[in-house]
Design an enzyme around this catalytic site. Structure first.
Site, PDB file in Angstrom:
ATOM      1  N   GLU A   1       8.661   2.702  -5.724  1.00  0.00           N
ATOM      2  CA  GLU A   1       7.663   2.669  -4.653  1.00  0.00           C
ATOM      3  C   GLU A   1       6.453   3.469  -5.121  1.00  0.00           C
ATOM      4  O   GLU A   1       6.585   4.606  -5.584  1.00  0.00           O
ATOM      5  CB  GLU A   1       8.221   3.290  -3.371  1.00  0.00           C
ATOM      6  CG  GLU A   1       9.381   2.512  -2.770  1.00  0.00           C
ATOM      7  CD  GLU A   1       9.969   3.207  -1.555  1.00  0.00           C
ATOM      8  OE1 GLU A   1       9.497   4.312  -1.211  1.00  0.00           O
ATOM      9  OE2 GLU A   1      10.899   2.655  -0.958  1.00  0.00           O
TER      10      GLU A   1
ATOM     11  N   ASP B   1       4.188  11.676   6.554  1.00  0.00           N
ATOM     12  CA  ASP B   1       4.571  12.347   5.316  1.00  0.00           C
ATOM     13  C   ASP B   1       4.670  13.857   5.481  1.00  0.00           C
ATOM     14  O   ASP B   1       3.885  14.476   6.203  1.00  0.00           O
ATOM     15  CB  ASP B   1       3.560  12.037   4.210  1.00  0.00           C
ATOM     16  CG  ASP B   1       3.569  10.572   3.830  1.00  0.00           C
ATOM     17  OD1 ASP B   1       4.668   9.989   3.839  1.00  0.00           O
ATOM     18  OD2 ASP B   1       2.501  10.017   3.532  1.00  0.00           O
TER      19      ASP B   1
END
Length: 280
Positions: A50, A61
């Site tokens: 990824e 995040d």
């Protein structure tokens, strides 16, 4: 004809193991080092990579990936630059699936049709866009599928059986199960709950289920690999990268080596679970 993602999951299934899915941020700590990291991940045993698309407001995040995104942006990384790195990687690796992961805003600004065409031409295989729910599939998911790119959806501990069919409706490639609630890199998975969740999701789909969030080392990867089709690791790899940077945030050969070393350990941890896997 099978695409790279389908081929890779079929390959690891035939080997009786889970896939190691790694995440790093494109352009972190600089474009050249970032490209070398991608090459090293594939050589170290990453089955799927990824590639993060840096964004200034990464709401899902944790600190490690936020910092990686900021380093990449400060190094001049753009969405065009991300695709350039993917294209350069693809010149030497025709087999490892590449998943673009990030947020919708940069793609919207770039232009959806242009982005999808350029991502496909660069050699990307799919994408994960964390802030587009199924109700917005016409924005990007359906055009991506039409362009030949997998659209990988996230399922979470709060995705119940009533919601799951909507989440899975246009998902392709694999399902990414978020093992904990909250941001990336935080907490520790409850392995028994993860095993139950994977089984529940697989009752609704034939797609592979990869599990991420909170997987920090080979031992944790081994635990997850006993029940999942894939194990996703991101923050731990970025932490390994960050520890090698100098006071100005610059990396080098030691940065690439550190990420590769941890990836190798994670791959070994995943492989060691093969004899204990609950998935046939």
């Amino acid at each position: 004809m099978k695409d790279r993602i389908e081929k890779r999951f079929a390959k690891v299934k035939a080997e009786g193991r889970a896939a190691l899915v790694t995440f790093v941020m494109a352009g972190d700590p600089d474009p050249a080092t970032s490209l070398e990291i991608l090459k090293t991940l594939a050589k170290a045993g990453a089955d799927v990579i990824e590639v993060g698309m840096p964004f200034s407001d990464p709401m899902a995040d944790g600190p490690a990936i936020q910092a990686a995104g900021l380093r990449a942006l400060h190094a001049g990384m753009t969405l065009h630059g991300v695709l350039k790195i993917v294209a350069e990687f693809r010149k030497q690796d025709a087999d490892t699936p590449i998943i673009l992961m990030g947020y919708y805003n940069p793609i919207y600004v770039y232009g959806v049709d242009r982005f999808l065409a350029d991502a496909k031409a660069a050699g990307a295989d799919g994408m994960i866009v964390v802030d587009l729910p199924p109700e917005e599939d016409e924005e990007l998911c359906l055009p991506a599928l039409k362009a030949g790119l997998s659209f990988i959806r996230l399922a979470t501990p709060t995705t119940d059986d009533a919601r799951l069919p909507a989440v899975l409706a246009n998902t392709s490639g694999f399902v990414y199960y978020v093992s904990i609630t909250g941001i990336t890199g935080a907490g520790r998975p409850d392995y028994a709950r993860v095993a139950f969740a994977v089984k529940r999701i697989k009752g609704h789909t034939d797609l592979p289920v990869a599990v991420g969030f909170g997987v920090k080392n080979a031992a944790a990867a081994r635990e997850i690999a006993q029940n999942a089709d894939g194990v996703v690791v991101g923050s731990a790899l970025i932490d390994a990268l960050a520890r090698t940077l100098d006071a100005q945030g610059r990396g080098g050969s030691a940065t690439v080596a550190a990420v590769g070393k941890l990836a190798g350990e994670l791959a070994a941890g995943v492989a060691s679970a093969a004899k204990e896997r609950a998935i046939p």
